[in-house]
Scaffold this active site. Structure first.
Site, PDB file in Angstrom:
ATOM      1  N   LYS A   4     148.498 -35.845 -50.162  1.00  0.00           N
ATOM      2  CA  LYS A   4     147.129 -35.835 -50.676  1.00  0.00           C
ATOM      3  C   LYS A   4     146.749 -34.413 -51.067  1.00  0.00           C
ATOM      4  O   LYS A   4     146.999 -33.470 -50.316  1.00  0.00           O
ATOM      5  CB  LYS A   4     146.169 -36.381 -49.617  1.00  0.00           C
ATOM      6  CG  LYS A   4     144.728 -36.554 -50.102  1.00  0.00           C
ATOM      7  CD  LYS A   4     143.857 -37.198 -49.026  1.00  0.00           C
ATOM      8  CE  LYS A   4     142.427 -37.380 -49.506  1.00  0.00           C
ATOM      9  NZ  LYS A   4     141.559 -38.050 -48.513  1.00  0.00           N
ATOM     10  N   SER A  40     138.452 -41.881 -49.920  1.00  0.00           N
ATOM     11  CA  SER A  40     138.866 -40.922 -50.922  1.00  0.00           C
ATOM     12  C   SER A  40     140.380 -40.883 -51.164  1.00  0.00           C
ATOM     13  O   SER A  40     140.845 -40.347 -52.172  1.00  0.00           O
ATOM     14  CB  SER A  40     138.413 -39.517 -50.502  1.00  0.00           C
ATOM     15  OG  SER A  40     139.073 -39.097 -49.316  1.00  0.00           O
ATOM     16  N   SER A  90     138.168 -42.845 -45.078  1.00  0.00           N
ATOM     17  CA  SER A  90     138.939 -42.568 -46.293  1.00  0.00           C
ATOM     18  C   SER A  90     140.432 -42.809 -46.179  1.00  0.00           C
ATOM     19  O   SER A  90     141.154 -42.660 -47.161  1.00  0.00           O
ATOM     20  CB  SER A  90     138.689 -41.126 -46.753  1.00  0.00           C
ATOM     21  OG  SER A  90     137.399 -41.003 -47.298  1.00  0.00           O
TER      22      SER A  90
END
Length: 493
Positions: free
Chosen positions: A79, A159, A183
């Protein structure tokens, strides 16, 4: 070698160790898959050379008879919230575009030390602020899933939408995620994969771009509970560079996995049966109870009375911390600098932030600054912190009645991209089941359960006691074995 991309963490690690295939063959297969899946927009930057270099080292170590790491030969997605040495790290924001850290985050370094390689940096909601992966400066991430009979682009959740999309599409066997208010869990539920947020402090926050420091926690996303256990073991550990890091040994979660829940009690919080929850979600929740009962657990009703206040408290506390954390992005030291002709320092700050931050980030900074202002600090921020303490107390009292809690992960399945953009409050409500565990710092996991009539995945959430990731993983394994969920999206990209 396309069949290699259907393998998960454990199968790749064990296959490399046994000589069934080489780590380089695995890396090449996934590099090819990533390159062919550009339509998903799951990656901001791809790093095929990093994946190959890590694979070659693993193959050389195996040939030399050296002990291989727990993630040896597994290429993963990172990420783009984790600093990676010499590789662009943006938090999906224009204000950090082009920033290449000269240091490595603790979580990513732990994974490289365990033998993993990096396929690239994954897209996300800007600064991890969003629930649909539509706030990224680098464009929306597309879910690999589609409703039956429809070509409408669906949200992969947020997210960590780039992470969930990549894992579900089989272009990465696993990925890192971060969870501030859901998230990891919400995107995992939307895309039919597993994702666990460990106890706050299990994984170091050092080198991860901060959103809300008292809530942010890294965790793994993969296609099975066992793969999550393996990866979490590699990611976790005490870090003296992080003042909130837990000074505790990392348990052997993989070795401790067991789907036998005899003697365990599973709590069903009555407050989580909320108006507006999709009927398919409620049906899957009832099915989850039966699966856990079949695994030997006793199902008990519990109450978490302050649940309804958790979401508004979160959307005061998280923006408040964000407004403080994001003050460092000023155009002076790194990242974007907008310096209009004849401008002074304050003008540069304003111009840089106006250009560099997206609308959702600006919205949360404004909310956070407002609730921290002198006239409203007590009325909003202090009150929210009191509510947070009450939410945590609800969970503490519940543990006298149960060992783990079963709840929905989200109130709805995935929704079409763009469908909620005009209503931020409706978007925020998507976190309603995930936020309470985040406020209390508890380990929580989403496990895929069923498909809707439209063919979209639904996830179930398991919440555990502090430091009891094992209990969460074991309950997740029991659901995984009984659900038999092995659905994969039809390839359209």
């Amino acid at each position: 070698m396309t069949e290699l991309t259907n393998l998960g963490v454990k199968d790749i690690r064990d296959g490399v160790a046994n000589g069934d295939f080489t780590a380089r063959e695995v890396a090449e297969a996934f590099n090819t898959a990533v390159a062919e899946a550009a339509a998903l927009n799951a990656f901001i930057v791809t790093t095929p050379d990093h994946a190959l270099a890590a694979a070659d080292k693993v193959d050389a170590d195996r040939a030399a008879g050296k002990t291989l790491g727990t993630m040896a030969g597994v290429p993963i997605g990172m990420k783009d919230l984790f600093a990676t040495h010499g590789v662009q790290t943006t938090a999906a924001s224009h204000i950090l575009e082009g920033f290449k850290p000269q240091y490595e985050s603790t979580v990513s370094q732990n994974l490289w030390d365990a033998g993993a390689g990096m396929l690239g940096k994954l897209n996300l909601d800007q600064f991890a602020m969003g629930s649909s992966n539509e706030t990224s400066y680098f464009g929306n991430v597309n879910s690999p899933w589609r409703k039956s009979g429809s070509n409408a682009a669906m949200s992969p959740g947020g997210s960590s939408g780039g992470s969930s999309s990549a894992v579900a599409a089989r272009i990465a066997p696993a990925a890192t995620g971060t969870d501030t208010g859901g998230s990891i869990r919400q995107p995992a539920a939307f895309t039919g994969i597993c994702g666990i947020k460990p106890t706050y402090g299990r994984c170091s926050r050092w080198g991860a771009v901060a959103f809300a420091s008292s809530l942010d926690q890294a965790g793994p996303m993969a296609r099975s509970v066992e793969d999550c256990a393996i990866m979490l073991e590699a990611m976790a550990g005490f870090d003296p560079k992080d003042a909130t890091s837990l000074q505790m040994d990392v348990p052997a979660w993989e070795a401790g996995l067991s789907a036998d829940l005899k003697g365990n009690k599973v709590g069903i919080p009555r407050e989580y049966r909320m108006d507006g929850t999709d009927d398919a979600i409620l049906k899957s929740w009832d099915q989850g109870k039966e699966w856990l009962r079949d695994a030997g657990a006793e199902i008990v009703d519990i109450s978490l009375p302050h649940t309804k206040y958790a979401l508004p408290a979160y959307y005061i506390i998280a923006p408040a911390e964000a407004s403080s954390n994001l003050a460092r992005y000023d155009g002076v030291r790194y990242g974007l600098r907008d310096l209009p002709e004849g401008a002074g320092l304050q003008d540069m700050y304003a111009a840089t932030r106006e250009e560099g931050f997206g609308d959702e980030v600006k919205r949360r900074i404004l909310i956070g600054t407002y609730v921290l202002s002198a006239g409203f600090y007590d009325a909003y921020y202090n009150q929210a912190q009191r509510v947070r303490a009450l939410v945590a107390r609800d969970f503490s009292e519940a543990w006298s009645q149960c060992d783990v809690i079963l709840a929905p992960t989200t109130p709805t399945p995935s929704f079409p991209l763009g469908s909620l953009n005009e209503d931020p409050l409706t978007m925020y409500l998507n976190d309603v089941f995930a936020v309470p565990a985040s406020l209390a710092g508890l380990p929580a996991m989403s496990v895929p359960a069923t498909l809707t009539e439209d063919g979209l995945p639904l996830g179930l959430q398991l919440i555990g006691k502090p430091f009891d990731e094992q209990g969460v993983l074991n309950a997740g394994l029991a659901i995984q074995q009984r659900s038999g969920f092995d659905a994969a999206p039809e390839k359209w990209w």
